[in-house]
Write a protein that holds these residues in place. Structure first.
Motif, mmCIF file in Angstrom:
data_model
loop_
_atom_site.group_PDB
_atom_site.id
_atom_site.type_symbol
_atom_site.label_atom_id
_atom_site.label_comp_id
_atom_site.label_asym_id
_atom_site.label_seq_id
_atom_site.Cartn_x
_atom_site.Cartn_y
_atom_site.Cartn_z
ATOM 1 N N ASN A 273 26.141 2.346 49.719
ATOM 2 C CA ASN A 273 26.209 2.968 48.403
ATOM 3 C C ASN A 273 27.688 3.154 48.051
ATOM 4 O OD1 ASN A 273 26.517 5.592 46.685
ATOM 5 N ND2 ASN A 273 24.383 4.982 46.370
ATOM 6 N N GLU A 274 28.122 2.563 46.941
ATOM 7 C CA GLU A 274 29.547 2.557 46.585
ATOM 8 C C GLU A 274 30.105 3.963 46.425
ATOM 9 O OE1 GLU A 274 32.549 0.701 43.154
ATOM 10 O OE2 GLU A 274 30.419 0.147 43.215
ATOM 11 N N ASN A 275 29.366 4.849 45.762
ATOM 12 C CA ASN A 275 29.856 6.213 45.567
ATOM 13 C C ASN A 275 30.001 6.957 46.890
ATOM 14 O OD1 ASN A 275 30.016 5.971 42.766
ATOM 15 N ND2 ASN A 275 27.887 6.607 42.477
ATOM 16 N N LEU A 276 29.008 6.791 47.780
ATOM 17 C CA LEU A 276 29.088 7.455 49.076
ATOM 18 C C LEU A 276 30.197 6.867 49.944
ATOM 19 C CD1 LEU A 276 25.319 7.931 50.029
ATOM 20 C CD2 LEU A 276 26.889 9.561 48.955
ATOM 21 N N GLU A 277 30.457 5.578 49.807
ATOM 22 C CA GLU A 277 31.543 4.952 50.553
ATOM 23 C C GLU A 277 32.890 5.579 50.191
ATOM 24 O OE1 GLU A 277 31.321 0.817 49.732
ATOM 25 O OE2 GLU A 277 29.795 0.422 51.264
ATOM 26 N N GLN A 278 33.062 5.934 48.930
ATOM 27 C CA GLN A 278 34.310 6.568 48.505
ATOM 28 C C GLN A 278 34.481 7.930 49.165
ATOM 29 O OE1 GLN A 278 34.940 6.638 44.239
ATOM 30 N NE2 GLN A 278 33.897 4.667 43.958
ATOM 31 N N VAL A 279 33.390 8.656 49.314
ATOM 32 C CA VAL A 279 33.465 9.975 49.940
ATOM 33 C C VAL A 279 33.729 9.846 51.440
ATOM 34 C CG1 VAL A 279 32.249 12.140 50.357
ATOM 35 C CG2 VAL A 279 31.884 10.908 48.216
ATOM 36 N N VAL A 280 33.051 8.919 52.081
ATOM 37 C CA VAL A 280 33.165 8.742 53.523
ATOM 38 C C VAL A 280 34.535 8.223 53.926
ATOM 39 C CG1 VAL A 280 32.312 7.396 55.473
ATOM 40 C CG2 VAL A 280 30.695 8.470 53.893
ATOM 41 N N GLY A 281 35.101 7.314 53.133
ATOM 42 C CA GLY A 281 36.435 6.800 53.411
ATOM 43 C C GLY A 281 36.513 6.101 54.759
ATOM 44 N N ASP A 282 37.466 6.508 55.595
ATOM 45 C CA ASP A 282 37.714 5.844 56.876
ATOM 46 C C ASP A 282 36.916 6.426 58.045
ATOM 47 O OD1 ASP A 282 39.536 4.101 55.711
ATOM 48 O OD2 ASP A 282 41.227 5.457 56.035
ATOM 49 N N TYR A 283 36.080 7.399 57.788
ATOM 50 C CA TYR A 283 35.268 7.937 58.879
ATOM 51 C C TYR A 283 34.294 6.881 59.384
ATOM 52 C CZ TYR A 283 36.842 12.717 58.045
ATOM 53 O OH TYR A 283 37.595 13.853 57.929
ATOM 54 N N LYS A 284 34.030 6.927 60.685
ATOM 55 C CA LYS A 284 33.084 6.014 61.306
ATOM 56 C C LYS A 284 31.910 6.818 61.855
ATOM 57 C CE LYS A 284 35.914 2.588 60.652
ATOM 58 N NZ LYS A 284 35.640 1.590 59.570
ATOM 59 N N PHE A 285 30.736 6.229 61.782
ATOM 60 C CA PHE A 285 29.528 6.882 62.271
ATOM 61 C C PHE A 285 28.753 5.933 63.175
ATOM 62 C CE2 PHE A 285 30.565 8.831 58.218
ATOM 63 C CZ PHE A 285 30.472 10.180 58.503
ATOM 64 N N VAL A 286 28.070 6.512 64.137
ATOM 65 C CA VAL A 286 27.271 5.732 65.058
ATOM 66 C C VAL A 286 25.965 6.462 65.329
ATOM 67 C CG1 VAL A 286 28.307 6.807 67.100
ATOM 68 C CG2 VAL A 286 27.287 4.543 67.300
ATOM 69 N N SER A 287 24.901 5.697 65.452
ATOM 70 C CA SER A 287 23.623 6.245 65.910
ATOM 71 C C SER A 287 23.562 6.013 67.406
ATOM 72 C CB SER A 287 22.459 5.539 65.211
ATOM 73 O OG SER A 287 21.224 5.972 65.748
ATOM 74 N N ALA A 288 23.467 7.081 68.183
ATOM 75 C CA ALA A 288 23.507 6.955 69.642
ATOM 76 C C ALA A 288 22.366 7.731 70.278
ATOM 77 C CB ALA A 288 24.846 7.453 70.192
ATOM 78 N N THR A 289 21.875 7.205 71.376
ATOM 79 C CA THR A 289 20.852 7.880 72.162
ATOM 80 C C THR A 289 21.490 8.437 73.430
ATOM 81 O OG1 THR A 289 19.108 6.422 71.345
ATOM 82 C CG2 THR A 289 18.661 7.620 73.378
ATOM 83 N N PHE A 290 21.273 9.729 73.668
ATOM 84 C CA PHE A 290 21.744 10.397 74.882
ATOM 85 C C PHE A 290 20.550 11.031 75.589
ATOM 86 C CE2 PHE A 290 25.778 10.429 72.545
ATOM 87 C CZ PHE A 290 26.704 10.177 73.552
ATOM 88 N N ARG A 291 20.729 11.279 76.888
ATOM 89 C CA ARG A 291 19.755 12.056 77.623
ATOM 90 C C ARG A 291 20.467 13.208 78.317
ATOM 91 N NH1 ARG A 291 16.874 7.309 80.692
ATOM 92 N NH2 ARG A 291 15.260 8.915 80.770
#
Length: 407
Positions: A273-291
């Motif tokens: 989403n272009e608008n959300l990309e502007q807000v997020v900027g250079d932050y990186k996100f990952v979906s991770a599984t932990f136990r």
């Protein structure tokens, strides 16, 4: 703290900037469960987003809640096929969270939503096991309740082995969930939606039996996020605004009493989403599984240990991919660190392994992939993600069943 936390540069004003929400109970704040008026606002907005705004998975604006984790074995795929289509259509998870060795277990699903995972798990634990789902969204709990009889008939069970309760994952006691009453707690892309992560993990620790496990998939950020992102309603609903800096997970887990988190897998999150990309900027996100394991703490003895997987766990009969660092082949002697030894010895996996402390020259394999030698235990999901990308784009990548165990 592990390191001094970085602050991202402030981002440009976004057309969606006005659509914000207050945030409280940051994992480092030590705030109490509930968080007063600000916490109530977060709860209400999340309820509206998942109970009223989202009608199907296609309504999501990022892939944070649809990222797959790893290929699932046939017995899990078959169990999912038996889940009612109405339940599946209201599923917004970030990958399937199914640990191993489930027969006869009691499982609690935090943020169970429409009940898809609960019904699938209820088939896997069998009639002698039990699954409880808890969710704060009335609409989702109502859908889950409606299909209990359908699934019990489908599975051929005489009595229901699944139930659903309305409540908050920060206050499981208020929903009647007792101390040390579950073998496993699972959570699928839900803890990031809570304004008080410490309370969630603290409650999970309380309701777990000794030797129990929290097995969960969630969203993590590469550093502490700005207030602009943390106060953004849509980003909260999309599982990004409330994401933990991944190192905070280790801090909270230790404070609560868990052993250090074990990284299982990681997938990249993209914002479509272009608008959300502007807000997020250079932050990186990952979906991770932990136990996370609730096992007795012991004084470090700096000993070497060896384990042998006996095989036979449903879906992992010949090979058990325990985490990114250790993959156990049936009958193979593997060197493990002291934490891994204590976890296997004191958890539901104890009956599936032969274990012993060793001295002298080590001649086994380490992590199920290479000759034993000191190796780093991987804990950083972003580092794992980068290695996975490198592996996929490099023609000479090593042929190994477990990335973290390769030399």
């Amino acid at each position: 703290m592990f390191l001094k936390k970085k602050k991202a540069e402030s981002q440009k004003n976004s057309p969606l900037q006005a659509d914000t929400m207050s945030q409280c109970c940051h994992p480092s704040s030590g705030a109490a469960p509930g968080c007063g008026a600000q916490g109530s606002e977060i709860y209400n907005d999340v309820k509206d987003y998942y109970g009223k705004y989202l009608k199907k998975s296609e309504d999501l604006k990022t892939n944070a809640c649809v990222t797959s984790t790893k290929p699932q074995p046939k017995f899990i795929r078959d169990a999912l096929k038996d889940v009612h289509e109405d339940v599946v259509s209201r599923y917004y998870g970030c990958g399937l969270v199914v640990p191993e060795c489930l027969e006869n277990c009691r499982i609690l699903d935090l943020g169970s939503g429409s009940g898809r995972d609960c019904y699938m798990l209820s088939k896997l634990v069998g009639e002698k096991g039990h699954v409880t789902g808890i969710d704060m969204t009335d609409e989702q709990v109502e859908i889950a309740h409606k299909h209990i009889e359908y699934h019990m008939k489908k599975f051929g069970f005489k009595q229901p082995n699944v139930d659903f309760v309305h409540g908050y994952i920060e206050k499981l006691g208020d929903a009647g969930i007792q101390d040390k009453s579950y073998d496993i707690v699972i959570s699928n892309c839900v803890i990031n939606l809570s304004p008080d992560k410490r309370a969630v993990l603290g409650e999970a620790y309380r309701v777990l039996k000794d030797g129990g496990e929290v097995y969960f998939s969630d969203v993590y950020a590469n550093l502490e996020m700005s207030d602009e992102i943390r106060k953004h309603k849509v980003l909260w609903g999309e599982c990004l605004g409330g994401a933990l800096w991944w190192k905070d997970l280790f801090i909270i887990a230790e404070e609560v009493g868990f052993y250090p988190p074990r990284l299982v897998t990681a997938s990249e999150i993209t914002v479509n989403n272009e608008n959300l990309e502007q807000v997020v900027g250079d932050y990186k996100f990952v979906s991770a599984t932990f136990r996370l394991f609730k096992v007795p703490r012991s004084v470090k003895q700096n000993k070497k240990y060896q384990v042998v997987y006996n095989g036979g766990i449903t879906g992992s009969e010949a090979e058990l991919q325990f985490d990114i660092n250790f993959t156990f082949q049936e009958g193979e002697v593997v060197d493990v660190d002291e934490d891994t030894y204590n976890i296997l010895k004191n958890s539901r996996f104890a009956q599936d392994f032969l274990m012993r402390p060793v001295t002298g020259e080590v001649t086994s394999k380490s992590g199920g992939c290479c000759r034993a030698e000191a190796k780093e235990i991987m804990i950083d999901p972003f580092k794992l993600l980068q290695q996975l990308k490198t592996k996929n784009t490099t023609s000479n990548a090593a042929n190994c069943s477990g990335l973290g165990g390769c030399c």
